[in-house]
Enzyme design. Structure first.
Site, PDB file in Angstrom:
ATOM      1  N   ARG A 539       0.823  -1.206   0.000  1.00 33.57           N
ATOM      2  CA  ARG A 539       0.000   0.000   0.000  1.00 33.57           C
ATOM      3  C   ARG A 539       0.852   1.248   0.000  1.00 33.57           C
ATOM      4  NH1 ARG A 539      -5.002  -0.963   2.938  1.00 33.57           N
ATOM      5  NH2 ARG A 539      -4.837  -3.069   3.744  1.00 33.57           N
ATOM      6  N   SER A 635       8.541  -4.860   5.896  1.00 31.91           N
ATOM      7  CA  SER A 635       8.340  -5.977   6.836  1.00 31.91           C
ATOM      8  C   SER A 635       9.308  -7.136   6.607  1.00 31.91           C
ATOM      9  CB  SER A 635       6.909  -6.458   6.727  1.00 31.91           C
ATOM     10  OG  SER A 635       6.048  -5.366   6.824  1.00 31.91           O
ATOM     11  N   ASP A 689       6.861  -3.946  10.273  1.00 26.86           N
ATOM     12  CA  ASP A 689       5.402  -3.903  10.459  1.00 26.86           C
ATOM     13  C   ASP A 689       4.989  -4.129  11.914  1.00 26.86           C
ATOM     14  OD1 ASP A 689       6.181  -6.542  10.274  1.00 26.86           O
ATOM     15  OD2 ASP A 689       4.572  -7.177   8.918  1.00 26.86           O
TER      16      ASP A 689
HETATM   17  C1  BG6 Z   1      -1.251  -5.027   7.713  1.00 29.28           C
HETATM   18  C2  BG6 Z   1      -0.142  -4.073   8.026  1.00 29.28           C
HETATM   19  O1  BG6 Z   1      -2.444  -4.591   8.285  1.00 29.28           O
HETATM   20  O2  BG6 Z   1      -0.917  -6.298   8.207  1.00 29.28           O
HETATM   21  C3  BG6 Z   1       1.128  -4.581   7.384  1.00 29.28           C
HETATM   22  O3  BG6 Z   1      -0.455  -2.780   7.580  1.00 29.28           O
HETATM   23  C4  BG6 Z   1       1.417  -5.951   7.852  1.00 29.28           C
HETATM   24  O4  BG6 Z   1       2.196  -3.727   7.685  1.00 29.28           O
HETATM   25  C5  BG6 Z   1       0.236  -6.833   7.618  1.00 29.28           C
HETATM   26  O5  BG6 Z   1       2.564  -6.454   7.223  1.00 29.28           O
HETATM   27  C6  BG6 Z   1       0.483  -8.200   8.160  1.00 29.28           C
HETATM   28  O6  BG6 Z   1      -0.554  -9.061   7.811  1.00 29.28           O
HETATM   29  P1  BG6 Z   1      -0.631  -9.851   6.453  1.00 29.28           P
HETATM   30  O7  BG6 Z   1      -1.574 -10.918   6.744  1.00 29.28           O
HETATM   31  O8  BG6 Z   1      -1.097  -8.879   5.427  1.00 29.28           O
HETATM   32  O9  BG6 Z   1       0.740 -10.351   6.186  1.00 29.28           O
HETATM   33  C1  GLC Z   2       8.638 -11.878   8.420  1.00 25.10           C
HETATM   34  C2  GLC Z   2       9.624 -10.747   8.399  1.00 25.10           C
HETATM   35  C3  GLC Z   2       9.351  -9.814   9.536  1.00 25.10           C
HETATM   36  C4  GLC Z   2       7.925  -9.377   9.537  1.00 25.10           C
HETATM   37  C5  GLC Z   2       7.023 -10.579   9.555  1.00 25.10           C
HETATM   38  C6  GLC Z   2       5.555 -10.210   9.526  1.00 25.10           C
HETATM   39  O1  GLC Z   2       8.892 -12.645   9.516  1.00 25.10           O
HETATM   40  O2  GLC Z   2      10.920 -11.248   8.477  1.00 25.10           O
HETATM   41  O3  GLC Z   2      10.190  -8.700   9.469  1.00 25.10           O
HETATM   42  O4  GLC Z   2       7.663  -8.593  10.642  1.00 25.10           O
HETATM   43  O5  GLC Z   2       7.323 -11.389   8.466  1.00 25.10           O
HETATM   44  O6  GLC Z   2       5.207  -9.532   8.378  1.00 25.10           O
END
Ligand code: BG6
Ligand code: GLC
Ligand code: BG6
Ligand code: GLC
Length: 950
Positions: A539, A635, A689
């Site tokens: 996003r 992340s 994240d």
């Molecule tokens: C989102 C966050 O809501 O959740 C992200 O904004 C995050 O930063 C994500 O990585 C994690 O959940 P998923 O299921 O999208 O990997």
């Molecule tokens: C993976 C990444 C980590 C992140 C997580 C959740 O483990 O290495 O940095 O926080 O995924 O998205």
């Protein structure tokens, strides 16, 4: 000659007179075809009522599902024990089915008496008696050392939710043992068997005698789909379409339904055809008001009906010159075998005389003729009523199959049907008259119902063996409390390793300092751009923070990142695709008109794509050329030296643009912005994240000191005391640590719970050997673990008919959302099946149950592992602060946490068990981590300015 004629005339006249007399007297017992069709229609309505979920509770014809789903197909085999209780004789049997592949059944049996004091005494004693007989049989047949499965034919109405269970609804016929109604017969017998230590028997199936009969006959005639008993009691079962059985989930195939038609009329539906004799007989029975249809039909009652009629006729002076013997007054003195004997063709009249004489009567010729005719009317009525109900069943079968003509076989058993000279013929004739569009074959079950019960047991036994195999696989995913405590403790050790300078380089849980040192305090304000890369969606966001009121407005757009960019499969791209290549070290481009393949750096592709998305977003928001501070939620594990520097250690999850590793992601983004040369952005912060999530939640609740992601990946961050962070100078205050706990176990410390399926998932992943804990817990991998298990179960022949489809071979088909849907409690089995079908998996309902269980086992283990990890951190925080008891809030995000129906609950429960001194509150991050990233950017920006001003 004249005398002979005179005699014949006299006799014919006598016969006519007597028959007329009896016909007149029993006028009400003679049922016209019209009445029979009417009864048939009423029974059809009763069946419908019994099958409906809402109407069943008040239905008198209970239409009990039997959990017998298929008729024998000849593949049944093995050695079984069988009990046959509830008919006129109690038997114990050993049944050997299909030796050496031949369709062949051998039986050895022994009858045991059923004295009234046993069948009408105490329930426990009844079952102990049955167990004693079984033990005796096994001793006699030298079977004691064998462990044999047992099929129980129990000829009473039982409510079943599975094959190996039966709650007795009510005793019928001659039985009335105390304390059995409303209880499970299978467990009562199992308990009674425990008294015999040398008895090792597993009751695998409980079947009604009608079901046993149908299965016995179906073994020889595959058309057989109805079972009828006309014996001590009467009843029928038939194969009903699953889609019509509301009480059982699923709509495919058929299931045998035990109609318990004996109770037809118990709600008053047959009052117009019941006679004063039926009422009198009912009053004197063991179960007044119950089994009213049965009492007009079956062997236990026919003789008694005849006796009551004779008594009444004698009293009215119509028989025996008005004389009654004392024997005629005694209940039960006339039995069905007498009725059958009196109705024999040739010797019938002589038999009648003898029977009446034995009753102390002095019958005349006329009396004998009249009595014989009474018998005929009573037994004919019985056959008529049976025929009407059976015709209703046959019609239902024909309609279910949407056939104009039905060809079918009815399996029949029971002494009345077997010993009465005219009964079968009459029954067959009337049935054929009532359902002219059915070709019915009646097949007498020569070997009782036990052969069929053995077939059912054979199937159950095969299913049980399969079940054991499935359980063995699922057991690998079950973690004991002890194991969870062990995992919590190991995680704790890893935290310490990661924080300490000496051990850090080798630590698998990296404990990365984030340079985020405080929570937002509400004074943050401004307009920020945020990027959110690494979860399910990429996003770009615009975040407007207003100070004071703690209000944040966000605008965002989701962009796709093409797989070839994410996974580095697109290194060879064709020149001239619109990439801006300034600054990249590229081989010189040959000046040819043909498209030329270039080796393009993966990092360039990825970051150029990101910048392209930012440009699109700014355009979309009408902010083209704007200069905004930017917070980058990235992340993946980054080693940071400050808030705006982050070197990617290695990719995780679905990314693999390898030349990014070891590079600073902020630099790479800056370079890409420069290459595009369209706008300027001030990259102020790069945040994980987990950190963004903690901040998003921390803005609402200052007690939020942990950030948790249960999504595509698995990770956690928390606020740590500076004095514990050896990698960063200074002892004052706190700093957020991105644990990167996904790498827990990479040193082998989780090998004891790592299954072969986890290994397969790991090997098929983009980063084999890495992120073991993440691969056991997060959304990106849970579905894959499920898929590996399903492949194995299919290979073992336990699923999908042993056929591994192309779809099942396809990586990634089980996304988190499907897992979540499948496990939803609100979903009926049918819906699970539909989801599987959408995924291209052609499953039966049984398959769906197994798939659901597999999903449950895998996601439960994931939630528990998360719980153990989280317990480790909250306990550490509590101890570090020297608190007896601690309250803490955990900010959470991620699709697994949000969508899965049970994950969050199991996680909470596990934390509670493993960290009982901590009061952990979970706060769902509704706005994603972009908001947190913007807040961090705001704080960093303020600090930057403050520094500049100094
Ligand atoms: C989102 C966050 O809501 O959740 C992200 O904004 C995050 O930063 C994500 O990585 C994690 O959940 P998923 O299921 O999208 O990997
Ligand atoms: C993976 C990444 C980590 C992140 C997580 C959740 O483990 O290495 O940095 O926080 O995924 O998205
Ligand atoms: C037997 C079956 O042949 O018939 C029993 O094996 C069944 O299971 C019985 O209950 C029914 O007939 P009756 O006349 O013995 O009640
Ligand atoms: C009674 C029982 C029924 C059984 C029948 C024939 O009606 O309730 O379960 O099938 O007798 O034995």
């Amino acid at each position: 000659m004249f005398a002979v004629h005179l005699m014949a005339f006299y006799f014919t006249k006598l016969k006519e007179d007597q028959i007329k007399k009896v016909d007149r007297f029993l006028y009400h017992m003679r049922l016209s075809d019209e009445t029979l069709l009417d009864i048939m229609a009423r029974f059809q309505a009763e069946m419908q009522k019994g099958l409906g979920k809402d109407t069943n509770p008040t239905a008198s014809v209970k239409m009990l599902p039997t959990f017998v789903r298929a008729i024998p197909d000849g593949s049944e085999n093995g050695e079984f024990l069988s009990l046959d209780l509830g008919g006129s004789k109690f038997r114990v049997l050993k049944v050997q089915v299909s030796e050496e592949g031949k369709r062949n059944v051998q039986m050895e049996s022994q009858f045991y008496p059923t004295p009234n004091e046993i069948i009408r005494g105490n329930g426990t004693e009844l079952f102990e008696y049955v167990a004693d007989c079984l033990a005796d049989f096994m001793k006699t047949k030298e079977l004691m050392q064998k462990k044999l499965p047992l099929g129980l034919t129990f000829s009473f109405p039982c409510k079943q939710t599975k094959l190996e269970e039966g709650i007795l609804l009510s005793w019928t016929k001659k039985f009335k043992a105390r304390g059995v109604q409303g209880t499970d017969v299978v467990s009562s017998l199992t308990n009674a068997m425990k008294r015999h230590q040398d008895l090792d028997v597993d009751i695998l199936a409980l079947v009604n005698d009608t079901v046993g009969t149908m299965m016995t006959c179906a073994y020889d005639d595959p058309y057989c789909e109805v079972g009828v008993i006309i014996g001590t009691g009467t009843n029928a079962c038939y194969m009903e379409d699953m889609s019509n059985i509301d009480l059982v989930e699923g709509d495919e195939g058929r299931m045998c339904v035990n109609t318990e038609w004996g109770a037809f009329g118990d709600d008053g539906a047959l009052e117009d055809i019941r006679t004063e004799f039926d009422r009198e007989l009912d009053l004197g029975s063991l179960n007044p008001g119950k089994q009213l249809f049965e009492k007009m039909i079956s062997g236990l009652y026919l003789g008694e009906l005849v006796r009551l009629i004779l008594l009444k006729m004698a009293k009215a002076g119509l028989l025996f010159g008005g004389e009654k013997s004392s024997a005629l007054h005694i209940k039960g003195k006339i039995e069905t075998r007498h009725v059958a004997a009196m109705e024999r063709y040739k010797e019938g009249l002589a038999n009648t005389r003898e029977i009446l004489t034995d009753l102390g009567l002095e019958p005349s010729d006329a009396d004998c003729i009249a009595v014989q005719h009474v018998c005929t009317i009573v037994s004919f009525r019985s056959a008529n009523l049976c025929a009407a109900a059976l015709a209703a069943i046959l019609t239902r079968l024909r309609e279910n199959k949407k056939l104009v003509r039905l060809r079918t076989t009815v399996g029949v058993d029971g002494t009345l049907y077997k010993i009465h000279p005219q009964y079968p013929k009459r029954l067959h004739k009337v049935v054929r008259k009532l359902v002219p569009n059915c070709d019915v074959r009646f097949l007498l079950s020569e070997s009782g119902s036990t052969k069929g019960a053995a077939m059912v047991t054979a199937v159950a036994s095969r299913l049980q063996a399969q079940r054991k195999q499935i359980d063995k696989v699922l057991a690998l995913f079950r973690l004991t409390q002890e194991q969870l405590v062990g995992i919590r403790n190991k995680m704790r050790v890893e935290f310490e390793y990661g924080l300490k300078k000496d051990t850090h380089p080798l630590a698998t849980v990296k404990m990365l300092p984030t340079y985020v040192c405080g929570m937002p305090d509400g004074t943050e304000k401004g307009k920020f751009l945020a990027l959110d890369l690494g979860g399910t969606n990429f996003r770009v966001l615009l975040v407007k923070i207003r100070s004071g009121r703690r209000s944040v407005r966000m605008y965002n757009k989701i962009f796709a990142i093409p797989l070839e960019i994410m996974q580095g499969t697109g290194e060879e791209v064709t020149a001239g695709r619109g990439f801006t290549l300034q600054g990249a070290s590229l081989p010189s481009t040959p000046s040819s008109a043909r498209p030329v393949r270039l080796l393009l750096s993966l990092s360039l592709q990825l970051f150029d794509h990101i910048v392209q998305c930012i440009a699109d977003f700014l355009d979309y928001m009408g902010l083209k050329g704007a200069q905004l501070p930017l917070g980058f939620t990235f992340s993946f594990p980054c080693r940071q030296a400050s808030i705006d520097k982050g070197t990617l250690i290695e990719w995780t999850k679905g990314f693999k643009a390898t030349d990014c590793e070891g590079e600073d992601v902020v630099d790479m983004l800056r370079e890409a912005i420069k290459r595009r040369n369209e706008f300027d952005l001030d990259i102020v912060a790069v945040v994980n994240d987990t950190v963004g999530t903690m901040m998003t939640c921390g803005y609402e609740d200052s007690n939020c000191e942990v950030g948790l992601i249960a999504g595509t990946g698995s990770n956690m961050c928390y606020m740590e005391e500076m004095r514990n962070i050896e990698l960063v100078e200074g002892d004052e205050g706190k700093m957020c640590i991105n644990t990167e706990w996904g790498g827990f176990g990479d040193n082998g410390c989780l090998d004891d719970i790592h299954t072969q399926y986890d290994k397969e998932v790991d090997e098929g992943s983009l980063n084999p050997g890495k992120q073991r804990y993440e691969k056991m817990t997060s959304g990106m991998y849970l579905g894959e673990i499920v898929r590996q298990i399903l492949i194995d179960l299919t290979k073992q022949g336990l699923l999908f008919r042993g056929q591994i489809s192309e779809r099942l071979r396809t990586r990634g088909i089980f996304e988190t959302k499907f897992l979540s849907q499948i496990e939803s409690d609100r979903l009926a089995l049918l819906q699970v099946r539909r989801i599987l079908q959408q995924l291209g998996l052609d499953s039966t309902c049984e398959d769906s149950i197994v798939v659901k269980e597999v999903c449950g086992a895998v996601s439960r283990r994931a939630a528990q592992l998360y719980g153990a990890g989280l317990a480790a951190i909250v306990e550490k925080r509590r101890e570090d602060q020297g608190l007896e008891h601690m309250r803490i809030t955990v900010g959470v995000d991620g699709t697994l946490y949000k969508l899965h129906p049970h994950f969050s609950r199991i996680l909470r429960e596990t934390v509670k068990e493993l960290a009982p001194q901590c009061d952990v509150m979970f706060m769902l991050s509704e706005d994603g981590s972009g908001k947190g990233a913007a807040l961090i950017t705001a704080v960093a920006k303020r600090l930057q300015q403050a520094q500049r001003e100094h």
